[in-house]
Write a protein that holds these residues in place. Structure first.
Motif, PDB file in Angstrom:
ATOM      1  N   PHE A   1       0.841  -1.193   0.000  1.00  0.00           N
ATOM      2  CA  PHE A   1       0.000   0.000   0.000  1.00  0.00           C
ATOM      3  C   PHE A   1       0.872   1.237   0.000  1.00  0.00           C
ATOM      4  N   SER A   2       0.257   2.389  -0.114  1.00  0.00           N
ATOM      5  CA  SER A   2       0.982   3.651  -0.208  1.00  0.00           C
ATOM      6  C   SER A   2       1.674   4.010   1.103  1.00  0.00           C
ATOM      7  N   SER A   3       2.879   4.526   0.987  1.00  0.00           N
ATOM      8  CA  SER A   3       3.618   5.002   2.159  1.00  0.00           C
ATOM      9  C   SER A   3       3.139   6.376   2.597  1.00  0.00           C
ATOM     10  N   TYR A   4       2.474   7.076   1.698  1.00  0.00           N
ATOM     11  CA  TYR A   4       2.174   8.482   1.936  1.00  0.00           C
ATOM     12  C   TYR A   4       0.693   8.791   2.129  1.00  0.00           C
ATOM     13  N   MET A   5      -0.151   7.788   2.089  1.00  0.00           N
ATOM     14  CA  MET A   5      -1.586   8.045   2.209  1.00  0.00           C
ATOM     15  C   MET A   5      -1.929   8.442   3.642  1.00  0.00           C
ATOM     16  N   CYS A   6      -2.494   9.592   3.778  1.00  0.00           N
ATOM     17  CA  CYS A   6      -2.920  10.118   5.068  1.00  0.00           C
ATOM     18  C   CYS A   6      -4.101   9.287   5.587  1.00  0.00           C
ATOM     19  N   GLU A   7      -4.184   9.122   6.893  1.00  0.00           N
ATOM     20  CA  GLU A   7      -5.229   8.304   7.507  1.00  0.00           C
ATOM     21  C   GLU A   7      -6.639   8.727   7.087  1.00  0.00           C
ATOM     22  N   ASN A   8      -6.822  10.014   6.859  1.00  0.00           N
ATOM     23  CA  ASN A   8      -8.140  10.517   6.451  1.00  0.00           C
ATOM     24  C   ASN A   8      -8.584   9.989   5.090  1.00  0.00           C
ATOM     25  N   TYR A   9      -7.629   9.491   4.281  1.00  0.00           N
ATOM     26  CA  TYR A   9      -7.940   9.043   2.926  1.00  0.00           C
ATOM     27  C   TYR A   9      -7.802   7.533   2.739  1.00  0.00           C
ATOM     28  N   HIS A  10      -7.696   6.781   3.841  1.00  0.00           N
ATOM     29  CA  HIS A  10      -7.547   5.330   3.716  1.00  0.00           C
ATOM     30  C   HIS A  10      -8.688   4.678   2.940  1.00  0.00           C
ATOM     31  N   GLU A  11      -9.863   5.260   2.991  1.00  0.00           N
ATOM     32  CA  GLU A  11     -10.995   4.700   2.244  1.00  0.00           C
ATOM     33  C   GLU A  11     -10.750   4.722   0.741  1.00  0.00           C
ATOM     34  N   SER A  12      -9.953   5.658   0.268  1.00  0.00           N
ATOM     35  CA  SER A  12      -9.669   5.787  -1.162  1.00  0.00           C
ATOM     36  C   SER A  12      -8.475   4.955  -1.603  1.00  0.00           C
ATOM     37  N   GLU A  13      -7.779   4.381  -0.665  1.00  0.00           N
ATOM     38  CA  GLU A  13      -6.559   3.634  -0.966  1.00  0.00           C
ATOM     39  C   GLU A  13      -6.872   2.233  -1.488  1.00  0.00           C
ATOM     40  N   VAL A  14      -5.965   1.704  -2.287  1.00  0.00           N
ATOM     41  CA  VAL A  14      -6.078   0.329  -2.776  1.00  0.00           C
ATOM     42  C   VAL A  14      -4.988  -0.495  -2.103  1.00  0.00           C
ATOM     43  N   PHE A  15      -5.377  -1.626  -1.554  1.00  0.00           N
ATOM     44  CA  PHE A  15      -4.430  -2.553  -0.932  1.00  0.00           C
ATOM     45  C   PHE A  15      -4.233  -3.720  -1.886  1.00  0.00           C
ATOM     46  N   MET A  16      -2.963  -4.014  -2.215  1.00  0.00           N
ATOM     47  CA  MET A  16      -2.637  -5.121  -3.104  1.00  0.00           C
ATOM     48  C   MET A  16      -2.119  -6.275  -2.259  1.00  0.00           C
ATOM     49  N   PHE A  17      -2.827  -7.371  -2.280  1.00  0.00           N
ATOM     50  CA  PHE A  17      -2.414  -8.555  -1.540  1.00  0.00           C
ATOM     51  C   PHE A  17      -1.634  -9.467  -2.478  1.00  0.00           C
ATOM     52  N   VAL A  18      -0.463  -9.915  -2.029  1.00  0.00           N
ATOM     53  CA  VAL A  18       0.396 -10.765  -2.849  1.00  0.00           C
ATOM     54  C   VAL A  18       0.738 -12.035  -2.084  1.00  0.00           C
ATOM     55  N   ASN A  19       1.050 -13.081  -2.840  1.00  0.00           N
ATOM     56  CA  ASN A  19       1.417 -14.346  -2.207  1.00  0.00           C
ATOM     57  C   ASN A  19       2.892 -14.359  -1.844  1.00  0.00           C
ATOM     58  N   SER A  20       3.409 -15.486  -1.405  1.00  0.00           N
ATOM     59  CA  SER A  20       4.781 -15.575  -0.904  1.00  0.00           C
ATOM     60  C   SER A  20       5.842 -15.338  -1.972  1.00  0.00           C
ATOM     61  N   THR A  21       5.482 -15.437  -3.263  1.00  0.00           N
ATOM     62  CA  THR A  21       6.444 -15.174  -4.338  1.00  0.00           C
ATOM     63  C   THR A  21       6.246 -13.797  -4.972  1.00  0.00           C
ATOM     64  N   GLY A  22       5.229 -13.052  -4.518  1.00  0.00           N
ATOM     65  CA  GLY A  22       4.998 -11.709  -5.034  1.00  0.00           C
ATOM     66  C   GLY A  22       3.911 -11.600  -6.080  1.00  0.00           C
ATOM     67  N   GLU A  23       3.257 -12.691  -6.408  1.00  0.00           N
ATOM     68  CA  GLU A  23       2.164 -12.645  -7.380  1.00  0.00           C
ATOM     69  C   GLU A  23       0.952 -11.972  -6.737  1.00  0.00           C
TER      70      GLU A  23
END
Length: 116
Positions: free
Chosen positions: A61-83
């Motif tokens: 996820f973003s290093s710079y996203m302010c807590e007030n904007y977490h709803e707009s953030e996208v979280f990328m989930f990856v497996n143990s090899t990075g896929e």
């Protein structure tokens, strides 16, 4: 003189299937990577409704996203090899009490490398 930032010395070795744009963004600290606590009840509950996340080991996820904007953030989930196994917005999930520092990634001793 060009400065090259390389945060993790073993990122390419550990996450071989991680797309280069994500590797570069992690190395330059534009994005952050955290390990998922797979034993956490919160994660287990999420997996029961979103089966695609069953193989998730890390979240990016973003290093710079302010807590007030977490709803707009996208979280990328990856497996143990990075896929990438699943993307979800902060509107649908929060990561609190579910993530921790990555145990396998080694931070570089020479964090800033100067190239002449």
């Amino acid at each position: 003189m060009i400065k090259c930032i390389k945060k993790y010395e073993n990122l390419e070795k550990e996450l071989v299937n991680l797309p280069n744009v994500l590797k570069n963004s992690l190395q330059k600290e534009i994005l952050t990577i955290k390990q998922i606590d797979r034993d956490c009840q919160k994660f287990k509950k999420i997996v029961s409704s979103i089966t695609e996340m069953e193989d998730a080991t890390y979240v990016i996820f973003s290093s710079y996203m302010c807590e007030n904007y977490h709803e707009s953030e996208v979280f990328m989930f990856v497996n143990s090899t990075g896929e990438v196994v699943y993307n979800i917005s902060g509107r649908e999930i929060d990561l609190y009490d579910m993530i921790q520092d990555c145990k396998v990634l080694i931070e570089s001793k020479n964090y800033l490398v100067e190239i002449l």
